[in-house]
Design an enzyme around this catalytic site. Sequence first.
Site, PDB file in Angstrom:
ATOM      1  N   CYS A   1     107.862   3.664  71.730  1.00 24.24           N
ATOM      2  CA  CYS A   1     108.724   2.781  70.958  1.00 24.24           C
ATOM      3  C   CYS A   1     110.096   3.431  70.833  1.00 24.24           C
ATOM      4  CB  CYS A   1     108.221   2.463  69.562  1.00 24.24           C
ATOM      5  SG  CYS A   1     106.624   1.676  69.527  1.00 24.24           S
TER       6      CYS A   1
ATOM      7  N   ARG B   1     110.535   4.123  76.722  1.00 23.62           N
ATOM      8  CA  ARG B   1     109.650   4.524  75.620  1.00 23.62           C
ATOM      9  C   ARG B   1     108.621   3.452  75.278  1.00 23.62           C
ATOM     10  NH1 ARG B   1     111.838   8.860  72.843  1.00 23.62           N
ATOM     11  NH2 ARG B   1     110.451   8.426  71.114  1.00 23.62           N
TER      12      ARG B   1
ATOM     13  N   TRP C   1     105.868  -0.154  72.283  1.00 23.99           N
ATOM     14  CA  TRP C   1     104.636   0.160  73.004  1.00 23.99           C
ATOM     15  C   TRP C   1     103.530  -0.044  71.973  1.00 23.99           C
ATOM     16  CZ3 TRP C   1     100.472   3.562  72.724  1.00 23.99           C
ATOM     17  CH2 TRP C   1      99.690   3.659  73.894  1.00 23.99           C
TER      18      TRP C   1
ATOM     19  N   ASN D   1     108.881   3.362  64.687  1.00 25.83           N
ATOM     20  CA  ASN D   1     108.218   4.024  65.811  1.00 25.83           C
ATOM     21  C   ASN D   1     107.248   5.032  65.228  1.00 25.83           C
ATOM     22  OD1 ASN D   1     107.553   5.652  68.021  1.00 25.83           O
ATOM     23  ND2 ASN D   1     109.500   6.728  67.995  1.00 25.83           N
ATOM     24  N   GLY D   2     105.978   4.960  65.646  1.00 26.22           N
ATOM     25  CA  GLY D   2     104.989   5.905  65.130  1.00 26.22           C
ATOM     26  C   GLY D   2     103.746   5.172  64.678  1.00 26.22           C
TER      27      GLY D   2
ATOM     28  N   GLU E   1      97.001  15.510  90.522  1.00 24.43           N
ATOM     29  CA  GLU E   1      98.310  14.925  90.254  1.00 24.43           C
ATOM     30  C   GLU E   1      98.592  13.750  91.195  1.00 24.43           C
ATOM     31  OE1 GLU E   1     100.324  14.774  88.069  1.00 24.43           O
ATOM     32  OE2 GLU E   1     102.195  14.114  88.960  1.00 24.43           O
TER      33      GLU E   1
ATOM     34  N   LYS F   1      99.340   9.875  90.111  1.00 16.99           N
ATOM     35  CA  LYS F   1     100.555   9.130  90.512  1.00 16.99           C
ATOM     36  C   LYS F   1     100.178   7.780  91.098  1.00 16.99           C
ATOM     37  CE  LYS F   1     102.899  10.712  88.809  1.00 16.99           C
ATOM     38  NZ  LYS F   1     103.109  11.814  87.967  1.00 16.99           N
TER      39      LYS F   1
ATOM     40  N   GLU G   1      98.682   5.351  88.341  1.00 16.41           N
ATOM     41  CA  GLU G   1      99.537   4.835  87.267  1.00 16.41           C
ATOM     42  C   GLU G   1     100.605   3.863  87.755  1.00 16.41           C
ATOM     43  OE1 GLU G   1     101.878   7.707  85.075  1.00 16.41           O
ATOM     44  OE2 GLU G   1     102.076   8.969  86.833  1.00 16.41           O
TER      45      GLU G   1
ATOM     46  N   HIS H   1      78.355  16.273  95.795  1.00 14.33           N
ATOM     47  CA  HIS H   1      77.425  16.329  94.660  1.00 14.33           C
ATOM     48  C   HIS H   1      77.368  15.002  93.911  1.00 14.33           C
ATOM     49  CE1 HIS H   1      76.646  20.546  95.291  1.00 14.33           C
ATOM     50  NE2 HIS H   1      77.953  20.741  95.431  1.00 14.33           N
TER      51      HIS H   1
ATOM     52  N   LYS I   1     106.941   6.346  78.402  1.00 15.21           N
ATOM     53  CA  LYS I   1     107.324   7.679  78.866  1.00 15.21           C
ATOM     54  C   LYS I   1     106.966   8.776  77.871  1.00 15.21           C
ATOM     55  CE  LYS I   1     109.530  10.370  81.764  1.00 15.21           C
ATOM     56  NZ  LYS I   1     108.770  10.673  82.980  1.00 15.21           N
TER      57      LYS I   1
HETATM   58  C1  F6R Z   1     102.358  10.843  84.324  1.00 16.27           C
HETATM   59  C2  F6R Z   1     103.040  11.275  83.132  1.00 16.27           C
HETATM   60  C3  F6R Z   1     102.222  11.634  81.962  1.00 16.27           C
HETATM   61  C4  F6R Z   1     102.881  12.781  81.170  1.00 16.27           C
HETATM   62  C5  F6R Z   1     102.104  13.023  79.873  1.00 16.27           C
HETATM   63  C6  F6R Z   1     102.664  14.199  79.105  1.00 16.27           C
HETATM   64  O1  F6R Z   1     103.244  10.581  85.360  1.00 16.27           O
HETATM   65  O2  F6R Z   1     104.240  11.317  83.079  1.00 16.27           O
HETATM   66  O3  F6R Z   1     100.921  11.951  82.322  1.00 16.27           O
HETATM   67  O4  F6R Z   1     102.886  13.928  81.960  1.00 16.27           O
HETATM   68  O5  F6R Z   1     102.166  11.878  79.079  1.00 16.27           O
HETATM   69  O6  F6R Z   1     103.997  14.004  78.797  1.00 16.27           O
HETATM   70  P1  F6R Z   1     104.949  15.217  78.465  1.00 16.27           P
HETATM   71  O7  F6R Z   1     105.086  16.044  79.670  1.00 16.27           O
HETATM   72  O8  F6R Z   1     106.231  14.580  78.042  1.00 16.27           O
HETATM   73  O9  F6R Z   1     104.291  15.977  77.344  1.00 16.27           O
END
Ligand code: F6R
Length: 600
Positions: free
Chosen positions: A2, A27, A73, A99-100, A477, A481, A484, A500, A595
């Site tokens: 948010c 956000r 969000w 926000n929160g 990772e 990617k 998501e 397994h 984000k």
């Molecule tokens: C995936 C992604 C998330 C962040 C996670 C932690 O692409 O960006 O998995 O890595 O939400 O966020 P930070 O690094 O800001 O603590």
Amino acid sequence: MCGIVGYIGQRNATEILIEGLRKLEYRGYDSAGIALLNTNGVHVFKEKGRIAALEELLDETANGTIGIGHTRWATHGEPSRLNAHPHQSASERFTLVHNGVIENYEQLKKAELSDVDFVSETDTEVVVKLIEKKVQGGKSVEEAFRSTLEQLHGSYAIAMLDADNSDVIYVGKNKSPLLVGLGEGFNVVASDAMAMLQVTNQFVELMDQEIVLVTRDFCRIKKLDGTVVERKPFTAELDASDIEKGTYPNYMLKEIDEQPAVVRRIISEYRDEDGVIKVEDSVRQAIKEADRLYIIAAGTSYHAGLVGKQLFEHIAGIPTEVHIASEFSYNMPLVSKKPLFIFISQSGETADSRAVLVHVKKLGFKTLTVTNVPGSTLSREADHTLLLYAGPEIAVASTKAYTAQIAVLAITAADAAVERGLEVKMDLTQELSIVANAMQTLVDEKEKIEALATNYLQTTRNAFYIGRAVDYYVCLEAALKLKEISYVQAEGFAGGELKHGTIALIEKDTPVIAIATQSHVNGAIRSNVKEVVARGAKALIVSMEGLESEDDQLVLPEVNDLLTPLVSVIPLQLLAYYTALHRGCDVDKPRNLAKSVTVE
Ligand code: F6R
């Protein structure tokens, strides 16, 4: 999670608020709203969906020299116009964005507002209705605002308008970020400086449990008990061009492309006058004193942490554990006598990581944050900080922050090794420069990688990534990617683990992407590839020069074998990118995500 903006000044606030919300859309982007106060009262505009949907609602009543805005969000209640912010009190005198998460909103509702009707499913509506009730009970607006915030458990950044007073925005904060921006004859409010760089670069940071009365010429900070706090503004160092896409179609591609430059910047930021790359003395000392490192992180940062463990153990010989932040809080392992907790977080705001930070600080343990955002919550609250220097990362899917995290951890590990009198068998400056060049080669091979995305992933329902040793961490990772941003069900597996159980999922044409950059497991991972191909899988092998075979679809330029994740991840980021793009997904703003994850 948010985003909040606010403006009080001489101009019509609408454009400034909308522009600010666009910058904060990373956000949260499931609904958005603004409220403007003018001589005809408060006008609220809100809509489900993106800022663009909100803009369509705006008419000639959208004007006023004071206003607040929000991009959401969803946490409490589905994304909808009713649940979108701003929320209003029953008489519509008070209008508020938040926000929160208010953890005790249901208790407050029962205890104090049982006679009040609610129109949304949000926790936020309780706050604005409680403030009004207190004002109706005789408190001044400021007293009602302060005493309501005192009753809230959880996290909040709040901005509120009072229809009876067009000279002030009431602002409060606890555990969610919020800044007040200062201008000539106007002031602004924002969750992130980025949102208001268009009008100012002077900001005042707010601490937890503070409120601010923001007027056109002044901002008075107070603690919840009413004590006045003096705080100097700081200059946001961000360059407005850092947060523009430029000629790129989206931020993710721009950020993937920036990775070679980020690694070069990290080398220069961490290099001393003698050309030696090192971390600051206090961090070195903290690592020296530790008997074990505990890396705490979430998502992509957790995956960088796994590579970090490898670096600390192999380069510096320091035992290192890596934990998912949200698990650590509720399932704390036995901790060594002198641990150092390392928090890896691009945003520096992740609530799950912060919960661990608060907990381990209470236990008296030392803490270090590795973050991209100076002054972020995790940076402020830890004993030490190492910065990533990656520049703002705006696409929701993290790319350049991941490689920056690994590069900074490599520098930290090499520095720790020197401090411990160990021989570091590589010249890290040189090795990282080789990495940057290899990254450049790969970002320049986009057409080839795009073709692989089309061939392997365009129409698939699922995909597997397999690797051994550090390649396995990169697989985790790479799978994240792809999931998501393209919504393809993808999993990263240790090559030897597939048989397994999971191999049962392999059928004709299931894409299996294998990473083979480690000489000591090259034979083993290739056997794993044969096992899946024998069951119908369509294998895509990403190997490294010196280890390649003629079946490999992509051969990476050779780099030091401890640093291969920095390079192998690039084509895998691009594979996810092109898959998502060709499937028509919104690459920068994938569904259900945001984000900065500021709720636990
Ligand atoms: C995936 C992604 C998330 C962040 C996670 C932690 O692409 O960006 O998995 O890595 O939400 O966020 P930070 O690094 O800001 O603590």
